[in-house]
Scaffold this active site. Structure first.
Site, short mmCIF file in Angstrom:
data_model
loop_
_atom_site.label_atom_id
_atom_site.label_comp_id
_atom_site.label_asym_id
_atom_site.label_seq_id
_atom_site.Cartn_x
_atom_site.Cartn_y
_atom_site.Cartn_z
N SER A 137 -26.22 55.71 23.35
CA SER A 137 -24.83 55.49 22.97
C SER A 137 -24.61 55.96 21.53
O SER A 137 -25.52 55.88 20.70
CB SER A 137 -24.53 53.99 23.06
N TYR B 32 -27.26 45.05 20.62
CA TYR B 32 -27.11 46.08 21.66
C TYR B 32 -27.55 47.44 21.11
O TYR B 32 -28.34 48.15 21.73
CB TYR B 32 -25.65 46.13 22.14
N LYS C 192 -30.78 50.09 22.13
CA LYS C 192 -30.65 51.52 22.47
C LYS C 192 -31.60 52.36 21.62
O LYS C 192 -32.25 53.26 22.12
CB LYS C 192 -29.21 51.99 22.27
P1 NAD Z 1 -22.41 49.18 34.27
O1 NAD Z 1 -22.63 47.76 33.92
O2 NAD Z 1 -21.22 49.54 35.07
O3 NAD Z 1 -23.70 49.74 35.04
C1 NAD Z 1 -24.99 49.23 34.83
C2 NAD Z 1 -25.59 48.96 36.21
O4 NAD Z 1 -26.93 48.47 36.04
C3 NAD Z 1 -24.83 47.90 37.01
O5 NAD Z 1 -24.60 48.41 38.31
C4 NAD Z 1 -25.78 46.70 37.04
O6 NAD Z 1 -25.66 45.97 38.25
C5 NAD Z 1 -27.14 47.39 36.93
N1 NAD Z 1 -28.18 46.58 36.31
C6 NAD Z 1 -28.08 45.84 35.17
N2 NAD Z 1 -29.27 45.25 34.91
C7 NAD Z 1 -30.13 45.64 35.88
C8 NAD Z 1 -31.51 45.37 36.17
N3 NAD Z 1 -32.23 44.56 35.38
N4 NAD Z 1 -32.06 45.93 37.26
C9 NAD Z 1 -31.33 46.74 38.06
N5 NAD Z 1 -30.04 47.02 37.86
C10 NAD Z 1 -29.45 46.49 36.78
O7 NAD Z 1 -22.46 50.02 32.92
P2 NAD Z 1 -22.05 51.52 32.63
O8 NAD Z 1 -20.81 51.51 31.83
O9 NAD Z 1 -22.13 52.33 33.86
O10 NAD Z 1 -23.22 51.91 31.62
C11 NAD Z 1 -24.39 52.58 32.08
C12 NAD Z 1 -25.30 52.80 30.89
O11 NAD Z 1 -24.61 53.57 29.90
C13 NAD Z 1 -25.77 51.54 30.17
O12 NAD Z 1 -27.11 51.75 29.78
C14 NAD Z 1 -24.88 51.46 28.96
O13 NAD Z 1 -25.49 50.78 27.89
C15 NAD Z 1 -24.70 52.93 28.64
N6 NAD Z 1 -23.47 53.21 27.88
C16 NAD Z 1 -22.26 52.84 28.39
C17 NAD Z 1 -21.10 53.08 27.68
C18 NAD Z 1 -19.75 52.66 28.23
O14 NAD Z 1 -18.79 52.63 27.47
N7 NAD Z 1 -19.61 52.34 29.50
C19 NAD Z 1 -21.16 53.72 26.43
C20 NAD Z 1 -22.41 54.12 25.94
C21 NAD Z 1 -23.56 53.86 26.69
C1 UD1 Z 2 -17.23 49.70 21.82
C2 UD1 Z 2 -18.50 49.08 21.28
C3 UD1 Z 2 -19.61 50.13 21.35
C4 UD1 Z 2 -19.77 50.65 22.77
C5 UD1 Z 2 -18.43 51.19 23.26
C6 UD1 Z 2 -18.50 51.60 24.71
C7 UD1 Z 2 -17.85 47.37 19.66
C8 UD1 Z 2 -17.76 47.04 18.20
N1 UD1 Z 2 -18.29 48.63 19.92
O1 UD1 Z 2 -16.91 50.81 21.01
O2 UD1 Z 2 -20.84 49.60 20.92
O3 UD1 Z 2 -20.75 51.68 22.83
O4 UD1 Z 2 -17.42 50.17 23.14
O5 UD1 Z 2 -17.45 52.47 25.02
O6 UD1 Z 2 -17.58 46.57 20.54
N2 UD1 Z 2 -8.93 48.60 20.60
C9 UD1 Z 2 -7.71 47.97 20.45
N3 UD1 Z 2 -7.36 47.00 21.33
C10 UD1 Z 2 -8.18 46.61 22.36
C11 UD1 Z 2 -9.42 47.26 22.51
C12 UD1 Z 2 -9.77 48.24 21.61
O7 UD1 Z 2 -6.96 48.30 19.54
O8 UD1 Z 2 -7.81 45.69 23.11
C13 UD1 Z 2 -9.29 49.70 19.67
C14 UD1 Z 2 -10.55 49.44 18.87
O9 UD1 Z 2 -10.28 48.75 17.69
C15 UD1 Z 2 -11.05 50.88 18.64
C16 UD1 Z 2 -10.58 51.63 19.90
O10 UD1 Z 2 -9.54 50.84 20.47
O11 UD1 Z 2 -10.40 51.45 17.53
C17 UD1 Z 2 -11.68 51.79 20.94
O12 UD1 Z 2 -12.27 50.52 21.22
P1 UD1 Z 2 -13.35 50.32 22.39
O13 UD1 Z 2 -12.83 50.92 23.64
O14 UD1 Z 2 -13.72 48.88 22.40
O15 UD1 Z 2 -14.58 51.23 21.93
P2 UD1 Z 2 -15.46 51.20 20.58
O16 UD1 Z 2 -14.96 50.19 19.62
O17 UD1 Z 2 -15.55 52.60 20.09
#
Ligand code: NAD
Ligand code: UD1
Length: 337
Positions: free
Chosen positions: A124, A148, A152
């Site tokens: 991330s 978190y 990572k």
């Molecule tokens: P998500 O929660 O939708 O998907 C994660 C999946 O992993 C789920 O289906 C959950 O059931 C499964 N899971 C969790 N723990 C498990 C375990 N111990 N064994 C087997 N399965 C397990 O999340 P996502 O948004 O799809 O994120 C996927 C990855 O991307 C994560 O590693 C997350 O940290 C990373 N990531 C997500 C975002 C975001 O904004 N969504 C941003 C940056 C990084």
């Molecule tokens: C957040 C997480 C980051 C994670 C990412 C996943 C925090 C501090 N950071 O990032 O670790 O990897 O999500 O996508 O939680 N905002 C509003 N109103 C809302 C929600 C968000 O104004 O109800 C604003 C926030 O202040 C920010 C922007 O929208 O400026 C994006 O927010 P968000 O979607 O939560 O993502 P990140 O903060 O970038």
């Protein structure tokens, strides 16, 4: 290739499964369904026209994962399974260390036991903490600002160490910026539990009427309009990058760390306006104080992903808003999209 997707029933994993299947690969989903709906594999089967193998297991159960990999041999793993809420990680650190770090170690042990040496890992942009400037390159300093984020970074280091010492043949640490959007079919998407933390799911729930208004966290940042600026990336672009990344490491046996973003920043107000224009739905908003831990602005320099994988994000903010809305509207039974 046959490819294991840990967390493959989740948000990013399910979209990646769909793209891999479209490109002729064979995704195998491993998920404990802690944060995924049970019918995601069935929806994927309808979407792709192919049955997708599912292993219900916890990545921390090395024995079960090893046994599953013996009966369902794969050539590579894409490792999505993790816990991902910043606030929760600060409230319950041990749970995050256990699920994310111990879980990754256990998974690697299972991979080693069966001789699988290629991994693509979900990292991330949170590893950059408060960046000095944007666009951010992969060699920018990393900073831990919450548990978190630390998990990572530790997992990235673990993977790089295993690649450096020859225990992994190929590895890609992919640093996602802000994934949003859904498959254009609206058959899969993101289903946050409870009140969404992230901006786009919150906006779509205001649009359905589930929430009264959007709280805009801070309008005094040093950005174009005072609201936070982020690099939103369509989940389909992200999914395509995973397919290209796994193909790249399989072809070249390399270890890489790569940003996945569009290279463009969008502020909260710009995103809300794009959403209103694209969907015709009004988003009432209220300016609220800054959210602790938030950064004013960050966006990627995604040039390395283009150079290595031949990938660049193709979908714009309007596509992201339209597809997020289609998904949320279909969940809410709204048929005007
Ligand atoms: P998500 O929660 O939708 O998907 C994660 C999946 O992993 C789920 O289906 C959950 O059931 C499964 N899971 C969790 N723990 C498990 C375990 N111990 N064994 C087997 N399965 C397990 O999340 P996502 O948004 O799809 O994120 C996927 C990855 O991307 C994560 O590693 C997350 O940290 C990373 N990531 C997500 C975002 C975001 O904004 N969504 C941003 C940056 C990084
Ligand atoms: C957040 C997480 C980051 C994670 C990412 C996943 C925090 C501090 N950071 O990032 O670790 O990897 O999500 O996508 O939680 N905002 C509003 N109103 C809302 C929600 C968000 O104004 O109800 C604003 C926030 O202040 C920010 C922007 O929208 O400026 C994006 O927010 P968000 O979607 O939560 O993502 P990140 O903060 O970038």
């Amino acid at each position: 290739m046959r490819i294991l997707l840990t967390g493959g029933a989740g948000y990013i994993g399910s979209h990646t499964a769909a793209v891999l299947a479209e490109r002729g690969h064979e995704p195998v989903i491993l998920d404990n369904f802690a944060n995924a709906e049970r019918d995601v594999p069935a929806r994927l089967a309808r979407l792709t026209g192919r049955e997708i193998a599912v292993i219900e297991a916890d990545i921390r159960d090395t024995e079960q994962v090893t046994a599953a990999l013996r009966t369902q041999p794969v050539e590579a793993v894409i490792h999505f399974a993790a816990l991902k809420a910043v606030g929760e990680s600060e409230a319950d650190p041990l749970r995050y260390y256990d699920m994310n770090i111990a879980g990754t170690i256990r998974l690697m042990q299972a991979m080693q036991a069966v001789g699988v040496g290629r991994i693509v890992f979900s990292s991330s942009a949170t590893v950059y903490g408060q960046p000095e400037s944007s666009p951010i390159l992969e060699d920018a300093p990393t900073r831990v600002e919450n548990i978190y984020g630390r998990t990572k970074l530790v997992m990235e280091d673990l993977i790089r160490d295993l690649a450096r010492t020859g225990k992994l043949a190929g590895a890609a640490n992919l640093r996602y910026f802000n994934p949003v959007g859904a498959h254009p079919s609206a058959m899969i998407g993101e289903t946050p539990r409870g009140v969404p933390n992230n901006l786009m799911p919150y906006v779509t729930q205001v649009a359905t009427g589930e929430r009264a208004h959007l709280n805009v966290f801070g309008n005094d940042y040093p950005t174009r309009d005072g609201t936070g600026e982020r690099d939103y990336i369509h989940v389909m672009d992200l999914a395509e990058a995973h397919a290209l990344a796994v193909e790249h490491i399989a072809a070249h046996d390399v270890s890489v760390t790569v940003n996945l973003g569009t290279g463009r920043g969008t502020t909260v107000l710009e995103l809300v306006r794009a959403f209103e224009t694209t969907t015709g739905r009004k988003i009432p908003l209220v300016f609220a104080p800054r959210r602790p831990g938030d950064v004013a602005s960050y966006y990627a320099n995604p040039a390395l992903a283009e150079r290595l994988f031949g990938w660049r994000a193709r979908r714009d903010v309007e596509d992201m808003c339209r597809d997020s809305w289609r998904w949320q509207a279909s969940r809410a039974g709204i048929n005007d999209v």
